[in-house]
Design a protein around this motif. Structure first.
Motif, PDB file in Angstrom:
ATOM      1  N   ASN A  48      70.571 -73.353  12.164  1.00 39.39           N
ATOM      2  CA  ASN A  48      69.891 -74.638  12.036  1.00 39.39           C
ATOM      3  C   ASN A  48      68.417 -74.578  12.383  1.00 39.39           C
ATOM      4  O   ASN A  48      67.607 -75.290  11.778  1.00 39.39           O
ATOM      5  N   MET A  49      68.048 -73.765  13.339  1.00 38.63           N
ATOM      6  CA  MET A  49      66.674 -73.775  13.834  1.00 38.63           C
ATOM      7  C   MET A  49      65.789 -72.707  13.210  1.00 38.63           C
ATOM      8  O   MET A  49      64.564 -72.846  13.224  1.00 38.63           O
ATOM      9  N   ILE A  50      66.359 -71.652  12.677  1.00 39.75           N
ATOM     10  CA  ILE A  50      65.544 -70.558  12.138  1.00 39.75           C
ATOM     11  C   ILE A  50      65.868 -70.287  10.677  1.00 39.75           C
ATOM     12  O   ILE A  50      64.976 -70.303   9.811  1.00 39.75           O
ATOM     13  N   VAL A  51      67.139 -70.041  10.375  1.00 41.58           N
ATOM     14  CA  VAL A  51      67.509 -69.662   9.017  1.00 41.58           C
ATOM     15  C   VAL A  51      67.287 -70.800   8.026  1.00 41.58           C
ATOM     16  O   VAL A  51      66.778 -70.592   6.925  1.00 41.58           O
ATOM     17  N   ALA A  52      67.667 -72.023   8.423  1.00 43.66           N
ATOM     18  CA  ALA A  52      67.573 -73.162   7.504  1.00 43.66           C
ATOM     19  C   ALA A  52      66.148 -73.416   7.016  1.00 43.66           C
ATOM     20  O   ALA A  52      65.906 -73.476   5.806  1.00 43.66           O
ATOM     21  N   PRO A  53      65.148 -73.567   7.910  1.00 44.30           N
ATOM     22  CA  PRO A  53      63.789 -73.782   7.402  1.00 44.30           C
ATOM     23  C   PRO A  53      63.242 -72.579   6.646  1.00 44.30           C
ATOM     24  O   PRO A  53      62.475 -72.739   5.682  1.00 44.30           O
ATOM     25  N   PHE A  54      63.632 -71.363   7.065  1.00 47.78           N
ATOM     26  CA  PHE A  54      63.164 -70.159   6.376  1.00 47.78           C
ATOM     27  C   PHE A  54      63.676 -70.122   4.937  1.00 47.78           C
ATOM     28  O   PHE A  54      62.905 -69.925   3.985  1.00 47.78           O
ATOM     29  N   THR A  55      64.976 -70.331   4.761  1.00 47.08           N
ATOM     30  CA  THR A  55      65.544 -70.290   3.415  1.00 47.08           C
ATOM     31  C   THR A  55      65.087 -71.473   2.572  1.00 47.08           C
ATOM     32  O   THR A  55      64.984 -71.359   1.346  1.00 47.08           O
ATOM     33  N   HIS A  56      64.811 -72.603   3.223  1.00 43.70           N
ATOM     34  CA  HIS A  56      64.322 -73.783   2.499  1.00 43.70           C
ATOM     35  C   HIS A  56      63.027 -73.440   1.770  1.00 43.70           C
ATOM     36  O   HIS A  56      62.822 -73.832   0.610  1.00 43.70           O
TER      37      HIS A  56
END
Length: 262
Positions: free
Chosen positions: A175-183
């Motif tokens: 939620n805090m790292i992967v999600a914004p990165f992949t977004h």
């Protein structure tokens, strides 16, 4: 076409990363490059479109208002309502603007003479993704409380307690790292790859039809032209799809912060 600048005088050279290394438009102003200009132009187009469509709406829509209402209905029904429910209307301004902005950014890649998708420069998707990321955390803390937000995110209820030892760090990273990165990267990677593919087939068509015209080269050039046309159509579909997915994920993140059960 941009791809033509990569053709050497005596051999074919496939276009590569030099397509994205653009000089400043104004000498000495390093930050003001073609992608920045197209991003500003895209913003003005979205503002002008929304103003024309919604500033003075008619009971019986026509013209640009018709197009605007189709876009509004699509984003409301396919993006906002599935994740935001009763809160959908409150966030339609953001989601509609986000969808149209990203879509026009992408479409710049197939507009004659412009021919550069803004989102193929990673900085632009990052700015949007980080903005949604900050909004997501702010809304989560506001509506669930600081402790409650992170507790709901890392410790979903109803699971055996030993599972949380493994699940909690995975949920935090997701939620805090992967999600914004992949977004950000999903949008960037698709536009980056699509631009290179179109440039490659354009270069093949031009080279074998005009620079290296031989009985054997001409058919290859024709294939290059046909593939350029076909891939342009496919790329336009991907451009729309990526704008839709970007807005969809934004709605999902906002919904998850507003409602812990999401």
């Amino acid at each position: 076409m941009k791809a033509l600048t990569v053709l050497a005088a005596d051999e074919f050279k496939a276009p590569g990363l030099e397509l994205f290394d653009l000089p400043p438009i104004i000498p000495g102003v390093a930050w003001f490059t073609k992608p920045v200009l197209l991003a500003l132009l895209s913003s003005l187009l979205v503002i002008a479109f929304c103003w024309s469509a919604f500033a003075n709406p008619k009971l019986v829509p026509r013209g640009i208002q018709n197009i605007g209402e189709v876009g509004y209905t699509f984003v409301r029904d396919q993006v906002a309502r599935p994740f935001l429910g009763k809160d959908a209307d409150r966030w339609m301004g953001l989601l509609l603007s986000l969808f149209f902005l990203v879509w026009i950014w992408n479409l710049m890649g197939v507009v004659p003479f412009l021919q550069f998708p803004v989102a193929s420069h990673i900085a632009f998707p990052i700015v949007l993704a980080v903005s949604i990321y900050v909004l997501k955390i702010y809304l989560g803390v506001k509506h669930q409380g600081g402790i409650g937000y992170f507790k709901n995110m890392m410790f979903p209820p109803g699971l055996p307690k030993p599972i949380y030892l493994l699940l909690a760090p995975i949920e935090f990273l997701s939620n805090m790292i992967v999600a914004p990165f992949t977004h950000a990267v999903r949008l960037f990677a698709n536009m980056f790859a699509g631009h290179i593919i179109l440039a490659f087939f354009s270069a093949v068509g031009f080279w074998f039809l005009f620079e290296q015209l031989t009985p054997f080269g001409a058919p290859v050039g024709v294939v290059g032209v046909i593939m350029t046309i076909a891939m342009t159509g496919f790329e336009m579909f991907i451009q729309f799809l990526q704008a839709f997915l970007f807005a969809l994920l934004a709605a999902m993140y906002i919904g998850g912060s507003l409602h812990a059960e999401h």
